[in-house]
Motif scaffolding. Structure first.
Motif, PDB file in Angstrom:
ATOM      1  N   SER A  55       1.053  -1.076   0.123  1.00 42.28           N
ATOM      2  CA  SER A  55       0.151   0.134   0.237  1.00 42.28           C
ATOM      3  C   SER A  55       0.900   0.968   0.119  1.00 42.28           C
ATOM      4  CB  SER A  55      -0.741   0.110   1.144  1.00 42.28           C
ATOM      5  OG  SER A  55      -0.247   0.349   2.154  1.00 42.28           O
ATOM      6  N   ASP A  56       2.259   1.049  -0.165  1.00 44.66           N
ATOM      7  CA  ASP A  56       3.368   1.805   0.508  1.00 44.66           C
ATOM      8  C   ASP A  56       4.385   2.140  -1.131  1.00 44.66           C
ATOM      9  OD1 ASP A  56       5.398   4.357   1.102  1.00 44.66           O
ATOM     10  OD2 ASP A  56       3.686   4.432   3.221  1.00 44.66           O
ATOM     11  N   LEU A  57       4.456   2.658  -2.103  1.00 42.21           N
ATOM     12  CA  LEU A  57       5.767   2.478  -3.334  1.00 42.21           C
ATOM     13  C   LEU A  57       7.162   3.131  -1.608  1.00 42.21           C
ATOM     14  CD1 LEU A  57       6.304   1.725  -5.207  1.00 42.21           C
ATOM     15  CD2 LEU A  57       5.977   3.563  -6.400  1.00 42.21           C
ATOM     16  N   LEU A  89       5.786   1.789 -14.077  1.00 42.60           N
ATOM     17  CA  LEU A  89       6.304   2.485 -13.085  1.00 42.60           C
ATOM     18  C   LEU A  89       6.316   3.834 -12.893  1.00 42.60           C
ATOM     19  CD1 LEU A  89       6.599   1.787  -9.787  1.00 42.60           C
ATOM     20  CD2 LEU A  89       9.321   0.986 -10.622  1.00 42.60           C
ATOM     21  N   VAL A  90       6.069   4.791 -11.795  1.00 39.08           N
ATOM     22  CA  VAL A  90       7.065   6.334 -11.782  1.00 39.08           C
ATOM     23  C   VAL A  90       6.871   6.409 -10.106  1.00 39.08           C
ATOM     24  CG1 VAL A  90       5.862   8.656 -12.410  1.00 39.08           C
ATOM     25  CG2 VAL A  90       5.347   6.801 -13.697  1.00 39.08           C
ATOM     26  N   ILE A  91       8.277   6.492  -9.913  1.00 42.49           N
ATOM     27  CA  ILE A  91       8.313   6.677  -8.795  1.00 42.49           C
ATOM     28  C   ILE A  91       8.884   7.438  -8.277  1.00 42.49           C
ATOM     29  CG2 ILE A  91      10.779   6.597  -7.411  1.00 42.49           C
ATOM     30  CD1 ILE A  91      10.058   4.212  -7.689  1.00 42.49           C
ATOM     31  N   PRO A  92       7.513   8.080  -7.140  1.00 43.43           N
ATOM     32  CA  PRO A  92       7.390   9.230  -6.884  1.00 43.43           C
ATOM     33  C   PRO A  92       8.559  10.808  -6.511  1.00 43.43           C
ATOM     34  CG  PRO A  92       6.910   7.956  -4.931  1.00 43.43           C
ATOM     35  CD  PRO A  92       7.607   7.223  -6.212  1.00 43.43           C
ATOM     36  N   SER A  97      15.860   7.244  -2.886  1.00 44.90           N
ATOM     37  CA  SER A  97      16.344   6.330  -3.557  1.00 44.90           C
ATOM     38  C   SER A  97      15.350   4.643  -3.533  1.00 44.90           C
ATOM     39  CB  SER A  97      17.567   5.420  -1.906  1.00 44.90           C
ATOM     40  OG  SER A  97      16.915   5.473  -1.024  1.00 44.90           O
ATOM     41  N   ILE A  98      15.950   3.771  -4.604  1.00 45.71           N
ATOM     42  CA  ILE A  98      15.676   2.623  -4.576  1.00 45.71           C
ATOM     43  C   ILE A  98      16.211   1.554  -4.111  1.00 45.71           C
ATOM     44  CG2 ILE A  98      14.348   1.437  -5.823  1.00 45.71           C
ATOM     45  CD1 ILE A  98      14.052   3.652  -8.294  1.00 45.71           C
ATOM     46  N   SER A 111       7.817  -0.422 -18.143  1.00 41.30           N
ATOM     47  CA  SER A 111       7.772   0.560 -17.618  1.00 41.30           C
ATOM     48  C   SER A 111       8.396   1.546 -16.388  1.00 41.30           C
ATOM     49  CB  SER A 111       7.730   2.065 -19.005  1.00 41.30           C
ATOM     50  OG  SER A 111       6.199   2.315 -17.824  1.00 41.30           O
ATOM     51  N   VAL A 112       9.786   1.993 -16.520  1.00 42.10           N
ATOM     52  CA  VAL A 112      10.064   3.050 -14.942  1.00 42.10           C
ATOM     53  C   VAL A 112      10.223   3.867 -15.858  1.00 42.10           C
ATOM     54  CG1 VAL A 112      11.805   2.743 -13.128  1.00 42.10           C
ATOM     55  CG2 VAL A 112      10.711   0.387 -13.841  1.00 42.10           C
ATOM     56  N   THR A 113       9.928   5.068 -14.462  1.00 46.26           N
ATOM     57  CA  THR A 113      10.118   6.467 -15.089  1.00 46.26           C
ATOM     58  C   THR A 113      11.320   7.058 -13.529  1.00 46.26           C
ATOM     59  OG1 THR A 113       8.425   6.960 -15.941  1.00 46.26           O
ATOM     60  CG2 THR A 113       9.824   8.967 -15.004  1.00 46.26           C
ATOM     61  N   ILE A 114      12.285   7.138 -13.359  1.00 48.40           N
ATOM     62  CA  ILE A 114      13.395   6.966 -11.632  1.00 48.40           C
ATOM     63  C   ILE A 114      13.484   9.376 -11.741  1.00 48.40           C
ATOM     64  CG2 ILE A 114      14.701   7.409 -10.589  1.00 48.40           C
ATOM     65  CD1 ILE A 114      15.065   4.289 -11.978  1.00 48.40           C
ATOM     66  N   PRO A 115      12.524   9.736 -11.041  1.00 54.79           N
ATOM     67  CA  PRO A 115      12.558  11.055 -11.217  1.00 54.79           C
ATOM     68  C   PRO A 115      14.088  11.964 -10.359  1.00 54.79           C
ATOM     69  CG  PRO A 115      11.403  10.682  -8.851  1.00 54.79           C
ATOM     70  CD  PRO A 115      11.575   9.248  -9.790  1.00 54.79           C
TER      71      PRO A 115
END
Length: 198
Positions: A55-57, A89-92, A97-98, A111-115
């Protein structure tokens, strides 16, 4: 995951070594945001596992996995956020860090977007995400960890932003479809075997 003892419920902070090992009939599991660590072999031989629910990325990306294969995604391959399967996946922007092995074997990802708020992509973070085709790493990331994208066999191109200074060992091993990569002058360290079997 919760434990009730004498009528009191305790939304667990650590999943111990071999906790669910051999639970061959378990098909899904919900990992609450309270969990901070998952230990060795916690889900060993859970071969019927097909879904991991969170429930929490940000909490998920902060879990300390003792080894890559103690991530339940090693068997499940599919991650659900608030009931929705994560594909794009869009990282907020709130994340910096991941964590290591966060999406290891997550085959639902395409797909992944890393801000730019993220500075570090942890080791094995997207390892063996076999259906991942697009990765957008935005300016701000400084470190791509060892084996971060190992085995992403459908990834065909990637542009490393000018903020990156270090690429860890084996970061893109076995990315067999990789035909194009852009490396900026900012990169000072490329460790061994980064592009092996590409």
């Amino acid at each position: 995951i919760s434990v009730t003892y004498e009528g009191v419920e305790y939304n667990v902070t650590s999943i111990g070594k071999s906790a669910f090992s051999g639970s061959i009939d378990m098909t899904s599991i919900t990992i609450p945001s309270s969990v901070k660590a998952i230990k060795n072999m916690a889900f060993a031989s859970c071969k019927s596992l097909t879904a991991v629910h969170i429930s929490d990325l940000e909490a998920w990306c902060s879990i300390a996995f003792s080894t890559s294969d103690c991530n339940p995604l090693y068997y499940a391959h599919r991650l659900f956020l608030n009931g929705e399967e994560i594909k794009d996946l869009v990282i907020p922007n709130s994340m910096t860090s991941i964590g290591a092995s966060a999406f290891y074997c997550c085959n639902s990802l395409t797909s992944v977007t890393i801000p730019g708020s993220v500075t570090t992509i942890g080791g094995s973070a997207f390892r063996n995400c076999e259906n991942l085709t697009t990765v957008d790493i935005q300016d701000g990331v400084t470190t791509i960890g060892s084996y971060a994208f190992l085995g992403c066999t459908d990834l065909d191109s990637i542009a490393i932003p000018s903020s990156v200074t270090s690429i860890g060992a084996g970061a893109f091993i076995e990315c067999r479809c990789l035909t194009s990569i852009t490396l900026p002058n900012s990169v000072k360290t490329i460790e061994g075997y980064v592009f092996e079997s590409c």
